[in-house]
Enzyme design. Structure first.
Site, PDB file in Angstrom:
ATOM      1  CB  THR A 127      39.862  15.342  17.900  1.00 41.30           C
ATOM      2  OG1 THR A 127      38.983  16.430  17.675  1.00 41.30           O
ATOM      3  CG2 THR A 127      39.277  14.120  17.237  1.00 41.30           C
TER       4      THR A 127
ATOM      5  CE  LYS B   8      38.244  17.349  14.011  1.00 40.26           C
ATOM      6  NZ  LYS B   8      37.491  16.588  15.032  1.00 40.26           N
TER       7      LYS B   8
END
Length: 374
Positions: free
Chosen positions: A272, A215
């Protein structure tokens, strides 16, 4: 009934919390997790290298270097002495960058009590070896159960007491499945849970770790495209297709695809990729605007995990003969000098595919056909 309940049975009694939690690493996330443990009523110690930071936590209930202006709950005991921090700890939260994990584990080993579980709170894959961080820790801390804590958790918000959820993952032994309330995952979840912090329990350590490593790379990609002037449609597409790359890598190492769609995967990825509070997203935005890498973050030597992870992730992908095109784009831009817009234009022009795996379709994209015709 949850997936975990269906596999291990109901919790017949309440898990016993660990009396003392030790946090190794007094950066922003380590300090935030120390706040979580203390708010949950645990005796809490935190180890850090910097004496000034340790003194400030002890005397002012603040970490002015990493979380300035945020009051910490009273009672967190900070120290630069590893043995003192680990003395009497029931569980350890290890919050150091992936590049220092091996050295820190070696420092911890002589001072860890018998059978004390260690939850890794950093995300990444060790450069060179290609090991997941749990494999690195297990190689050194051979007599301790290794797990991970991960999820959509900005340190500042967590430290301030904003409601936060995360996944606590440990592999479940046969004994853990018979008595799940005694498993380290259950006990650590109860130890950290409060009105501000809601943990979830997982037995898929691999899925959680792979999600965390990939990620960060996808977040850099989203930042690059944002900085280059693209908008929400582009970012949403990269998030979803990036999640598919997370699933691809998790599958190979025995992780579960549903873990990738949970807090440690989709949750953390979405957070994020949605805010420049993330250093990964912020780095991508700066690069997308054309700022040279050495001038990003005003020239400060800021460690960005996704930048390091991009090398390890692509090494693994090539070794396992996997296609991870977004991660490949980020790697080429960061480490081979490729240009942002041109690289992602090539990604966009890849052959058109079926979205689900069972639909085996590959058709030339009109962009590539137009280019050939001209």
């Amino acid at each position: 009934m949850t997936y975990l309940d269906s596999k291990v049975g109901d919790l017949s009694s309440s898990p016993l919390p660990y009396a003392k939690i030790c946090v190794i690493g007094a950066g922003s996330w380590g300090t935030a997790l120390a706040s979580v443990a203390r708010r949950a009523g645990r005796e809490t110690a935190i180890w850090g290298r910097d004496q000034a930071t340790v003194d400030a936590i002890n005397t002012r209930n603040e970490n002015p270097k990493y979380l300035p202006g945020i009051p910490l709950p009273p009672g967190i005991r900070a120290t630069t002495d590893m043995a003192e921090a680990l003395d009497g700890a029931g569980a350890v939260l290890l919050v150091t960058p992936s590049r220092t994990l091996r050295d820190i584990c070696i420092q911890m080993r002589p001072h860890l009590g018998e059978n004390v579980p260690v939850a890794l709170c950093a995300k990444g894959i060790e450069a060179g070896s290609g090991y997941l961080l749990s494999e690195v820790a297990a190689e050194i801390l051979t007599d301790h159960q290794i797990g991970a804590l991960s999820g959509p958790t900005f340190a500042t918000e967590t430290a301030m007491g904003h409601m936060t959820a995360a996944t606590v993952a440990f592999q479940f032994s046969y004994a853990d499945r018979l008595a799940p309330e005694s498993s380290p995952a259950s006990r650590l979840a109860v130890s950290l849970g409060s009105e501000y912090f809601r943990p979830y329990i997982s037995d898929d350590l691999v899925g959680v770790e792979v999600s965390g490593a990939v990620k960060n790379v996808i977040a850099i990609a989203c930042g690059m495209m944002t900085g280059a002037g693209f908008a929400e449609n582009t970012r949403a597409a990269l998030i979803v297709r990036g999640m598919d790359e997370m699933k691809t890598l998790a599958d190979v190492f025995g992780g579960r695809r549903e873990t990738v769609t949970g807090l440690a995967g989709a949750g953390d990825l979405t957070l994020t990729c949605s805010s420049q509070t993330s250093r990964n997203m912020s780095l991508g935005v700066q690069l997308g605007k054309g700022i040279p890498r050495d001038q990003c973050f005003d020239g400060k030597p800021v460690v960005v995990e996704g930048e390091v992870n991009s090398v390890s992730v692509m090494d693994l992908a090539r070794r396992m003969k996997l296609t991870m095109p977004i991660c490949e784009c980020v790697y080429r831009i960061l480490h081979q000098g490729a240009e942002v817009k041109e690289t992602f234009a090539q990604y966009w022009a890849r052959p058109i595919e079926g979205e689900r795996r069972g639909l085996s379709i590959s058709i030339d994209h009109p962009i590539s056909m137009d280019a050939e015709a001209s």
